[in-house]
Design an enzyme around this catalytic site. Structure first.
Site, PDB file in Angstrom:
ATOM      1  N   GLU A 194      21.618  15.153  18.972  1.00 37.49           N
ATOM      2  CA  GLU A 194      21.485  15.999  20.160  1.00 37.49           C
ATOM      3  C   GLU A 194      22.365  17.232  20.021  1.00 37.49           C
ATOM      4  O   GLU A 194      23.532  17.143  19.636  1.00 37.49           O
ATOM      5  CB  GLU A 194      21.888  15.203  21.404  1.00 37.49           C
ATOM      6  CG  GLU A 194      21.877  15.988  22.693  1.00 37.49           C
ATOM      7  CD  GLU A 194      22.365  15.151  23.864  1.00 37.49           C
ATOM      8  OE1 GLU A 194      23.369  15.544  24.487  1.00 37.49           O
ATOM      9  OE2 GLU A 194      21.754  14.101  24.135  1.00 37.49           O
ATOM     10  N   LYS A 245      15.022   5.334  29.840  1.00 39.35           N
ATOM     11  CA  LYS A 245      15.318   5.257  31.279  1.00 39.35           C
ATOM     12  C   LYS A 245      14.205   4.467  31.969  1.00 39.35           C
ATOM     13  O   LYS A 245      13.366   5.004  32.695  1.00 39.35           O
ATOM     14  CB  LYS A 245      15.462   6.648  31.869  1.00 39.35           C
ATOM     15  CG  LYS A 245      16.672   7.404  31.305  1.00 39.35           C
ATOM     16  CD  LYS A 245      16.760   8.819  31.856  1.00 39.35           C
ATOM     17  CE  LYS A 245      17.957   9.555  31.258  1.00 39.35           C
ATOM     18  NZ  LYS A 245      18.038  10.954  31.711  1.00 39.35           N
ATOM     19  N   LYS A 284      24.255  11.219  20.253  1.00 35.02           N
ATOM     20  CA  LYS A 284      24.299  12.030  21.463  1.00 35.02           C
ATOM     21  C   LYS A 284      25.657  12.721  21.602  1.00 35.02           C
ATOM     22  O   LYS A 284      26.548  12.540  20.778  1.00 35.02           O
ATOM     23  CB  LYS A 284      23.973  11.157  22.676  1.00 35.02           C
ATOM     24  CG  LYS A 284      22.521  10.642  22.647  1.00 35.02           C
ATOM     25  CD  LYS A 284      22.179   9.833  23.860  1.00 35.02           C
ATOM     26  CE  LYS A 284      22.086  10.672  25.118  1.00 35.02           C
ATOM     27  NZ  LYS A 284      20.953  11.627  25.091  1.00 35.02           N
ATOM     28  N   ASP A 292      18.871  19.798  24.023  1.00 31.45           N
ATOM     29  CA  ASP A 292      19.155  19.313  25.370  1.00 31.45           C
ATOM     30  C   ASP A 292      19.438  20.444  26.343  1.00 31.45           C
ATOM     31  O   ASP A 292      20.318  21.282  26.102  1.00 31.45           O
ATOM     32  CB  ASP A 292      20.349  18.356  25.327  1.00 31.45           C
ATOM     33  CG  ASP A 292      20.575  17.650  26.648  1.00 31.45           C
ATOM     34  OD1 ASP A 292      19.593  17.188  27.247  1.00 31.45           O
ATOM     35  OD2 ASP A 292      21.739  17.574  27.088  1.00 31.45           O
ATOM     36  N   ARG A 327       0.386 -10.212  45.375  1.00 23.72           N
ATOM     37  CA  ARG A 327       1.458  -9.225  45.404  1.00 23.72           C
ATOM     38  C   ARG A 327       2.012  -8.938  44.014  1.00 23.72           C
ATOM     39  O   ARG A 327       2.274  -7.771  43.665  1.00 23.72           O
ATOM     40  CB  ARG A 327       2.569  -9.696  46.343  1.00 23.72           C
ATOM     41  CG  ARG A 327       3.775  -8.753  46.463  1.00 23.72           C
ATOM     42  CD  ARG A 327       3.439  -7.293  46.556  1.00 23.72           C
ATOM     43  NE  ARG A 327       2.436  -6.995  47.577  1.00 23.72           N
ATOM     44  CZ  ARG A 327       1.710  -5.895  47.586  1.00 23.72           C
ATOM     45  NH1 ARG A 327       1.855  -4.979  46.626  1.00 23.72           N
ATOM     46  NH2 ARG A 327       0.835  -5.675  48.543  1.00 23.72           N
TER      47      ARG A 327
END
Length: 285
Positions: free
Chosen positions: A203, A141, A173, A225, A106
């Site tokens: 950004e 992410k 950002k 963005d 597994r």
């Protein structure tokens, strides 16, 4: 997506991840089903097979899972990470103690299926950029604790890696810009404090912000963005090749070709790692 120039990661780096997964699966008493049903001296041969088309990643980890349970298993890999395979392909043959094969099954399949899914989705994204200069790249992410192997799977799919951690590069950002009071204060702070060895990305989500970045200087890369394709074309023209441009935000597979055609250097997508379908793999005795 076979890439003979992409070397495998050292087993010593991967082993803690695989060992932790095995310990989680074995619990406090080990595989009580196998121990109760399978005689200790029973030997068997098994094949790791693909049950659907895709691009393989995680075979190195799958093999390590089997070897950590029993170093005496005889393992023969018939494919390499990065190979495009078809449904029914035999990827690996394992022979030895049946109990050991079953106890590692597994964990081996979980890693290989998950990572192959990422490689397969990445390859689909890359295919949509054919004929353009644009490269597909991942983001941060990722599944906590598995970033290294998930980003390796992106490479196996023909993509490229963004930063691995907060310490790799500076990425200013929107919330950084809001907190410091604007683009100019953010870039001036970086120019006064950051090492000359570190690349800087910032950004923007409007063309007037891009103009501000170009006028101020201090950035190497601009993240565009959530811009539509027409605005991305304008951004490429404004930039004139001065800085590296990365398009991000709502980058679906259906949209990739259109975005790549705008002339951006990179398209980044968190979907490569957070939304990939697990490739269906199985272990057959």
């Amino acid at each position: 997506m076979d890439n003979p120039m992409l070397p495998p990661l050292p087993d010593m780096i991967l082993e803690p991840l695989v060992r932790a997964a095995l310990m989680e699966d074995l619990g406090t008493c080990g595989d009580i089903t196998t121990r109760s049903v399978i005689p200790a001296d029973r030997r068997y041969a098994a094949q790791l097979r693909a049950r659907e088309d895709g691009v393989i990643s995680g075979l190195q980890i799958a093999e390590l899972a089997f070897r950590l349970i029993d170093p005496g298993l005889q393992i023969r890999s018939l494919s390499r990470d990065g190979d495009a395979i078809g449904a029914g392909a035999v990827l690996m043959e394992i022979e030895g103690a049946a109990a050991a094969i079953l106890s590692a099954e597994r964990v081996a399949l979980n890693f290989a299926g998950r990572l192959s899914g990422i490689a397969t989705l990445t390859a689909a994204f890359v295919a949509r950029t054919e004929g353009t200069r644009t490269r597909i790249t991942c983001t941060r992410k990722t599944t906590p604790g598995l970033r290294l192997v998930e980003k390796q799977a992106v490479l196996h799919g023909g993509g490229h890696n963004h930063r691995f951690s907060l310490s790799d590069a500076i990425l200013i950002k929107d919330n950084h810009i809001a907190a410091v009071g604007g683009i100019r204060p953010a870039l001036r702070a970086v120019k006064s404090r950051a090492s000359h060895m570190i690349r800087v990305e910032i950004e923007v989500d409007r063309l007037d912000q891009l103009a501000e970045v170009l006028n101020e200087g201090g950035a190497d890369v601009v993240l565009l963005d959530n811009m539509d394709s027409a605005t991305l074309c304008e951004a490429v023209a404004m930039n004139g090749g001065a800085l590296v441009l990365e398009a991000s935000g709502n980058m679906t597979l259906e949209r990739i070709g259109e975005v790549a055609a705008t002339g951006v250097d990179y398209i980044s997508s968190g979907a490569l790692t957070h939304s990939a379908h697990t490739l269906d793999l199985g272990l057959d005795f």
